[in-house]
Scaffold this motif. Structure first.
Motif, PDB file in Angstrom:
ATOM      1  N   VAL A  55       0.864  -1.176   0.000  1.00 28.33           N
ATOM      2  CA  VAL A  55       0.000   0.000   0.000  1.00 28.33           C
ATOM      3  C   VAL A  55       0.901   1.228   0.000  1.00 28.33           C
ATOM      4  O   VAL A  55       1.689   1.433   0.927  1.00 28.33           O
ATOM      5  N   LYS A  56       0.772   2.050  -1.032  1.00 27.17           N
ATOM      6  CA  LYS A  56       1.641   3.218  -1.158  1.00 27.17           C
ATOM      7  C   LYS A  56       1.325   4.262  -0.084  1.00 27.17           C
ATOM      8  O   LYS A  56       0.160   4.471   0.277  1.00 27.17           O
ATOM      9  N   ASP A  57       2.375   4.926   0.397  1.00 23.77           N
ATOM     10  CA  ASP A  57       2.206   5.946   1.441  1.00 23.77           C
ATOM     11  C   ASP A  57       3.140   7.132   1.223  1.00 23.77           C
ATOM     12  O   ASP A  57       3.554   7.802   2.158  1.00 23.77           O
ATOM     13  N   LYS A  58       3.453   7.395  -0.044  1.00 23.59           N
ATOM     14  CA  LYS A  58       4.436   8.443  -0.348  1.00 23.59           C
ATOM     15  C   LYS A  58       3.824   9.833  -0.327  1.00 23.59           C
ATOM     16  O   LYS A  58       4.386  10.773   0.245  1.00 23.59           O
ATOM     17  N   THR A  59       2.658  10.009  -0.955  1.00 21.34           N
ATOM     18  CA  THR A  59       2.028  11.322  -1.012  1.00 21.34           C
ATOM     19  C   THR A  59       1.041  11.504   0.143  1.00 21.34           C
ATOM     20  O   THR A  59       0.643  10.534   0.803  1.00 21.34           O
ATOM     21  N   GLN A  60       0.632  12.725   0.353  1.00 20.12           N
ATOM     22  CA  GLN A  60      -0.331  13.003   1.421  1.00 20.12           C
ATOM     23  C   GLN A  60      -1.650  12.286   1.159  1.00 20.12           C
ATOM     24  O   GLN A  60      -2.274  11.731   2.078  1.00 20.12           O
ATOM     25  N   GLN A  61      -2.096  12.297  -0.089  1.00 15.62           N
ATOM     26  CA  GLN A  61      -3.338  11.608  -0.420  1.00 15.62           C
ATOM     27  C   GLN A  61      -3.228  10.112  -0.130  1.00 15.62           C
ATOM     28  O   GLN A  61      -4.167   9.510   0.403  1.00 15.62           O
TER      29      GLN A  61
END
Length: 268
Positions: A55-61
C-alpha cells in the motif's frame, strides 16, 4: 564468436528447490491472473505461497487513504487465502507499506523467497513492463527469478500447463544462470526443454564484406553455438530430461518470439 569457457560455469550442474513462492496482488482482477500459475507451481512443488500486497504511502493523499486501502487489501488477501487453503495449499499473507518493487525486495530477504510470480498488468490495466513499471523494477531490484504471467482478456483464466519451456542462451555465463530453474521446472512438470541460441553475425547490408565471407563467419558462429548447446543439453539429459537444441535466426528478440510458436511454448 566463442562461448565462455566451460570451466567458468557452475550453473549447468546447479540444483535449486522452490520452497517459497511470492505472488504479488493489488486487489485487481489483472493481478489475480497470476494465481492459477502460482497454484499450479505450489501444488506441484509443495511450496508455501506468500501473498504480498503493498500500500503506497508516499504522497499526502496516499497517507490519508492508507488505512482504507489496507483494509481492502486485507479482505482481498483473506478471501484468496481461504480459497487456496481449501485446495490444500499452504498460504501466508503479507501487507507492506510502500511501493511493490521495494516491498517485494524486503519480503524476498526476510522470507527467503525462491520465486516471485506476477502479471504484466496490475490495477492500472496498462502493461507496466513496457513503461518501466512494477515488473521492470522487480527484475532490477531483486535477485530471485520473476515469473511474469501474460495477462489474458478473460476474467476467468484456465489452469496453465508447462509442457514446453523455451530457454534462450547466448553462450555467456550470465545466460546460464537460468539453467537451474529450467531444470527444476522441467523436472517437476515433466516439460520438454528447447535450448535456443541466436548467432550474432554482421549484416552484409551494414558491413562492406563479400557475402561468401559473411556466410563463412555465420557458419562458424552457428557451429560454435551448436557445440555449446549440445554440451549444455548433455548436462540436462543426464537427469533424464527431454531436451532439444535449436540454433537459428539473427535477431535475438524476434527469433525467441518466433521460436515460441514452434510448437506453442508455455514458458520462456
Amino acid at each position: 564468436w566463442q562461448p565462455d569457457p566451460i570451466e567458468l560455469s557452475k550453473w549447468r550442474g546447479e540444483r535449486v528447490s522452490i520452497k517459497k513462492v511470492a505472488v504479488l496482488l493489488d486487489g485487481s482482477s489483472y493481478a489475480d491472473q497470476a494465481l492459477p500459475m502460482a497454484e499450479m507451481v505450489c501444488k506441484t512443488t509443495g511450496a508455501l505461497m506468500v501473498l504480498l500486497s503493498s500500500v503506497k504511502d508516499k504522497t499526502q493523499q496516499q497517507r490519508d487513504e492508507f488505512e482504507e486501502v489496507k483494509q481492502q487489501r486485507t479482505a482481498h488477501l483473506a478471501k484468496v487465502s481461504s480459497e487456496l487453503t481449501s485446495k490444500g495449499i499452504a498460504v501466508k499473507t503479507v501487507i507492506k507499506a510502500g511501493g511493490i518493487s521495494y516491498s517485494t525486495r524486503d519480503l524476498v530477504n526476510e522470507e527467503g523467497i525462491d520465486l516471485v510470480i506476477t502479471t504484466t498488468r496490475g490495477k492500472s490495466g496498462s502493461k507496466h513492463w513496457e513503461r518501466h513499471g512494477a515488473s521492470h523494477k522487480l527484475v532490477r531490484n531483486i535477485e530471485v527469478p520473476v515469473l511474469l504471467v501474460q495477462n489474458a482478456d478473460e476474467v476467468d483464466v484456465p489452469m496453465p500447463k508447462l509442457e514446453n519451456i523455451l530457454v534462450a542462451l547466448d553462450g555467456s555465463i550470465n545466460s546460464e544462470h537460468v539453467l537451474p530453474y529450467a531444470r527444476a521446472f522441467a523436472d517437476a512438470f515433466e516439460s520438454k526443454l528447447t535450448l535456443l541460441t541466436v548467432p550474432e553475425v554482421p549484416d552484409n547490408k551494414k558491413y562492406r564484406a563479400a557475402s561468401d565471407v559473411l556466410s563463412s563467419i555465420r557458419q562458424k558462429a552457428v557451429d560454435n553455438m551448436h557445440n555449446f548447446l549440445d554440451a549444455v543439453a548433455r548436462s540436462l539429459k543426464d537427469d533424464g530430461l527431454d531436451v532439444e537444441v535449436v540454433t537459428r535466426g539473427s535477431r535475438a528478440s524476434t527469433t525467441i518470439v518466433e521460436q515460441s510458436d514452434r510448437p506453442p511454448t508455455d514458458m520462456i
